[in-house]
Scaffold this motif. Structure first.
Motif, PDB file in Angstrom:
ATOM      1  N   PHE A 109       0.588  -0.792   0.131  1.00  0.00           N
ATOM      2  CA  PHE A 109       0.222  -0.221   0.232  1.00  0.00           C
ATOM      3  C   PHE A 109       0.816   1.656   0.014  1.00  0.00           C
ATOM      4  O   PHE A 109       0.459   2.340  -0.694  1.00  0.00           O
ATOM      5  CB  PHE A 109      -0.978   0.094   1.259  1.00  0.00           C
ATOM      6  CG  PHE A 109      -1.943  -1.237   0.904  1.00  0.00           C
ATOM      7  CD1 PHE A 109      -2.778  -1.162  -0.268  1.00  0.00           C
ATOM      8  CD2 PHE A 109      -1.897  -2.785   1.974  1.00  0.00           C
ATOM      9  CE1 PHE A 109      -3.910  -2.660  -0.203  1.00  0.00           C
ATOM     10  CE2 PHE A 109      -2.815  -3.782   2.093  1.00  0.00           C
ATOM     11  CZ  PHE A 109      -3.877  -3.499   0.796  1.00  0.00           C
ATOM     12  N   GLY A 110       2.071   1.561   0.411  1.00  0.00           N
ATOM     13  CA  GLY A 110       3.146   2.346   0.005  1.00  0.00           C
ATOM     14  C   GLY A 110       3.157   2.632  -1.340  1.00  0.00           C
ATOM     15  O   GLY A 110       3.443   3.863  -1.884  1.00  0.00           O
ATOM     16  N   ASP A 111       3.169   1.462  -1.557  1.00  0.00           N
ATOM     17  CA  ASP A 111       3.211   1.960  -3.604  1.00  0.00           C
ATOM     18  C   ASP A 111       2.435   2.192  -3.476  1.00  0.00           C
ATOM     19  O   ASP A 111       2.452   2.737  -4.973  1.00  0.00           O
ATOM     20  CB  ASP A 111       4.068   0.620  -4.086  1.00  0.00           C
ATOM     21  CG  ASP A 111       5.055  -0.205  -3.585  1.00  0.00           C
ATOM     22  OD1 ASP A 111       6.182   0.982  -3.379  1.00  0.00           O
ATOM     23  OD2 ASP A 111       5.949  -1.421  -3.398  1.00  0.00           O
ATOM     24  N   VAL A 144     -10.009  -0.772   1.742  1.00  0.00           N
ATOM     25  CA  VAL A 144     -10.420   0.282   3.329  1.00  0.00           C
ATOM     26  C   VAL A 144      -8.273   0.448   2.912  1.00  0.00           C
ATOM     27  O   VAL A 144      -7.956   2.096   3.554  1.00  0.00           O
ATOM     28  CB  VAL A 144     -10.045  -0.601   4.525  1.00  0.00           C
ATOM     29  CG1 VAL A 144     -10.455   0.222   5.287  1.00  0.00           C
ATOM     30  CG2 VAL A 144     -11.857  -0.627   4.881  1.00  0.00           C
ATOM     31  N   ALA A 145      -7.470   0.092   3.284  1.00  0.00           N
ATOM     32  CA  ALA A 145      -6.271   0.165   2.748  1.00  0.00           C
ATOM     33  C   ALA A 145      -5.703   1.347   1.730  1.00  0.00           C
ATOM     34  O   ALA A 145      -5.569   1.943   2.006  1.00  0.00           O
ATOM     35  CB  ALA A 145      -5.308  -1.293   2.968  1.00  0.00           C
ATOM     36  N   VAL A 146      -6.572   1.182   1.071  1.00  0.00           N
ATOM     37  CA  VAL A 146      -6.394   1.689  -0.438  1.00  0.00           C
ATOM     38  C   VAL A 146      -7.053   2.938  -0.214  1.00  0.00           C
ATOM     39  O   VAL A 146      -6.284   3.687  -0.998  1.00  0.00           O
ATOM     40  CB  VAL A 146      -6.879   0.777  -2.248  1.00  0.00           C
ATOM     41  CG1 VAL A 146      -7.003   1.488  -3.307  1.00  0.00           C
ATOM     42  CG2 VAL A 146      -6.018  -0.348  -2.381  1.00  0.00           C
ATOM     43  N   CYS A 147      -8.620   3.425   0.091  1.00  0.00           N
ATOM     44  CA  CYS A 147      -8.933   3.881   0.255  1.00  0.00           C
ATOM     45  C   CYS A 147      -8.253   4.902   0.951  1.00  0.00           C
ATOM     46  O   CYS A 147      -8.187   6.498   1.002  1.00  0.00           O
ATOM     47  CB  CYS A 147      -9.470   4.117   1.147  1.00  0.00           C
ATOM     48  SG  CYS A 147     -11.186   3.537  -0.508  1.00  0.00           S
ATOM     49  N   GLU A 148      -6.998   4.688   1.914  1.00  0.00           N
ATOM     50  CA  GLU A 148      -6.447   5.390   2.734  1.00  0.00           C
ATOM     51  C   GLU A 148      -5.356   5.634   2.656  1.00  0.00           C
ATOM     52  O   GLU A 148      -4.684   7.082   2.547  1.00  0.00           O
ATOM     53  CB  GLU A 148      -6.272   5.019   4.480  1.00  0.00           C
ATOM     54  CG  GLU A 148      -7.537   4.115   5.224  1.00  0.00           C
ATOM     55  CD  GLU A 148      -7.652   5.308   5.708  1.00  0.00           C
ATOM     56  OE1 GLU A 148      -6.950   5.911   5.771  1.00  0.00           O
ATOM     57  OE2 GLU A 148      -8.912   5.315   7.007  1.00  0.00           O
ATOM     58  N   ALA A 149      -4.603   4.807   1.308  1.00  0.00           N
ATOM     59  CA  ALA A 149      -3.920   5.267   0.549  1.00  0.00           C
ATOM     60  C   ALA A 149      -3.921   6.230   0.385  1.00  0.00           C
ATOM     61  O   ALA A 149      -3.040   8.167   0.015  1.00  0.00           O
ATOM     62  CB  ALA A 149      -3.343   4.550  -0.046  1.00  0.00           C
ATOM     63  N   ALA A 150      -5.378   6.489  -1.056  1.00  0.00           N
ATOM     64  CA  ALA A 150      -5.574   7.466  -1.804  1.00  0.00           C
ATOM     65  C   ALA A 150      -5.353   8.720  -0.927  1.00  0.00           C
ATOM     66  O   ALA A 150      -5.232  10.291  -1.515  1.00  0.00           O
ATOM     67  CB  ALA A 150      -7.031   7.159  -2.636  1.00  0.00           C
ATOM     68  N   VAL A 151      -5.869   8.907   0.395  1.00  0.00           N
ATOM     69  CA  VAL A 151      -6.256  10.065   0.214  1.00  0.00           C
ATOM     70  C   VAL A 151      -5.325  10.819   1.710  1.00  0.00           C
ATOM     71  O   VAL A 151      -4.724  12.273   1.587  1.00  0.00           O
ATOM     72  CB  VAL A 151      -7.068   9.423   2.461  1.00  0.00           C
ATOM     73  CG1 VAL A 151      -7.399  10.931   3.018  1.00  0.00           C
ATOM     74  CG2 VAL A 151      -8.730   9.309   1.652  1.00  0.00           C
TER      75      VAL A 151
END
Length: 232
Positions: A109-111, A144-151
């Motif tokens: 998710f960092g990437d 959830v993790a991808v949405c947090e990364a996007a925000v």
């Protein structure tokens, strides 16, 4: 939550990115898309970047969106960033970028965040950046993790789908989960498989702020529903 069942056709149109992303789309097809978007009163039209610039009638408030890294997301971040910047220079007001879904499936998710940050840096505000996560290919935890990364990367929207992935398009469950996750820190766009007014209203009731639709006339009650091509 929006009182979606009571939206007029004109109000519903303002949720819609009127979309044409078929590989075989021609300049004439895109000109017709723009004319229909103006006539229907949609918020924007969404096209492939190679179709820019668009001839939007003077005085129209129709916005122009273009996709980046579409539809696979398997492009280098630098390529996505360059494509987005070129689209904005050619008149795009908004960019809909596709993440590397494989990176999300691997838990990187960092990437994912870095990929989004590269595009955000290339097209800063006021350009609107929407991040396509391909929600049907992800677990709830991955969504959830991808949405947090996007925000965290500064995205303005998280978006369900390209409409081209075999796992499917938008679902009420995914929109609800995405809206709950971003919790007002970003907006939500539902796209993929929205072909009726009922589909559209269900997505809005679930928390969608914008809809990606190719069958916009049918959704707005102007024509019988027909089976459209793949992609939205």
């Amino acid at each position: 939550m929006t009182n979606a069942p009571h939206l007029t056709a004109a109000q519903l149109a303002r949720y819609i990115d009127h979309t044409l992303l078929k590989p075989e789309a021609t300049a004439a097809d895109v000109a017709a898309l723009v004319a229909e978007g103006v006539r229907l009163g949609t918020y924007s039209v969404c096209v492939s970047p190679s179709m820019l610039p668009l001839a939007v009638p003077e005085g129209s408030d129709l916005k122009v969106a273009a996709v980046t890294g579409f539809p696979s997301g398997k492009h280098l971040s630098q390529v996505k960033a360059s494509e987005a910047a070129l689209a904005v220079s050619a008149g795009a007001d908004e960019i809909d970028m596709v993440i590397d879904v494989g990176a999300a499936k691997e838990g990187r998710f960092g990437d994912v965040r870095s990929d989004i940050e590269a595009v955000r840096a290339a097209v800063p505000a006021p350009t609107v950046l929407k991040v396509i996560i391909e929600s049907a290919a992800l677990t709830d935890e991955e969504i959830v993790a991808v949405c947090e990364a996007a925000v965290a990367a500064g995205a303005d929207f998280v978006k369900t789908s390209t409409g081209f992935h075999p796992t499917g398009g938008a679902s009420v469950h995914a929109v609800e989960l995405m809206a709950k996750t971003v919790a007002g820190r970003a907006k939500v766009k539902a796209s993929g498989g929205i072909r009726t007014r009922e589909d559209a209203l269900a997505m809005i009731a679930a928390g969608a702020d914008r809809l990606g639709v190719s069958a916009s006339a049918a959704v707005l009650g102007e024509a019988p529903q027909t089976s459209g091509p793949a992609g939205y």
